[in-house]
Motif scaffolding. Structure first.
Motif, mmCIF file in Angstrom:
data_model
loop_
_atom_site.group_PDB
_atom_site.id
_atom_site.type_symbol
_atom_site.label_atom_id
_atom_site.label_comp_id
_atom_site.label_asym_id
_atom_site.label_seq_id
_atom_site.Cartn_x
_atom_site.Cartn_y
_atom_site.Cartn_z
ATOM 1 N N LEU A 143 0.866 -1.166 0.000
ATOM 2 C CA LEU A 143 0.000 0.000 0.000
ATOM 3 C C LEU A 143 0.909 1.224 0.000
ATOM 4 O O LEU A 143 1.930 1.233 0.684
ATOM 5 N N THR A 165 -4.246 8.204 -1.778
ATOM 6 C CA THR A 165 -3.871 6.800 -1.852
ATOM 7 C C THR A 165 -3.409 6.510 -3.269
ATOM 8 O O THR A 165 -4.129 6.743 -4.231
ATOM 9 N N THR A 183 -3.397 0.576 -3.510
ATOM 10 C CA THR A 183 -4.223 0.051 -2.421
ATOM 11 C C THR A 183 -4.769 -1.327 -2.789
ATOM 12 O O THR A 183 -4.470 -1.868 -3.852
#
Length: 120
Positions: free
Chosen positions: A27, A34, A37
């Motif tokens: 991750l 993000t 992920t």
């Protein structure tokens, strides 16, 4: 502006139960974004929904169930290398997760699944 980076890398012997079939997954976040992920929590855990590999279109041991079974004695994954150089802002890490797979519809495990990550 928040430019902090978080790199998460999982390569551990599974515990069964709530664990996921996601050995050698990663991750990455930067600031509030993000970048890499997986699906997060799901009722029926599938390798294809994680950030790791399918081998011959098959996932890791125990996928497709709500609760993963306890691992076999030879089923392990581990971090095999780690090195950082803060002055150059370089991080290297490596994990081995071959024992997380069964191939050829029998008990033969995968020979090698090393994932190396270089962050700079």
């Amino acid at each position: 502006v928040n430019t902090s980076v978080l790199l998460g890398f999982k390569s551990i012997t599974p515990s069964g139960g709530h664990d996921h079939p996601d050995q050698n997954s990663l991750l990455i976040t930067r600031g509030y974004d993000t970048l890499v992920t997986d699906e997060g929590y799901s009722l029926f855990k599938m390798t294809q929904n994680q950030n790791t590999l399918l081998i011959d279109n098959k996932g890791q041991i125990g996928e497709g169930v709500e609760w993963l079974p306890a691992p076999a004695p030879n089923q392990s994954a581990m971090i095999t290398g780690y090195q950082e150089n803060p002055s150059d802002m370089v991080l290297l890490t490596e994990g081995q997760a071959a024992d997380s797979y069964i191939v050829n519809n029998n008990s033969n495990t995968l020979r090698d699944y090393t994932r190396s990550i270089v962050y700079c």
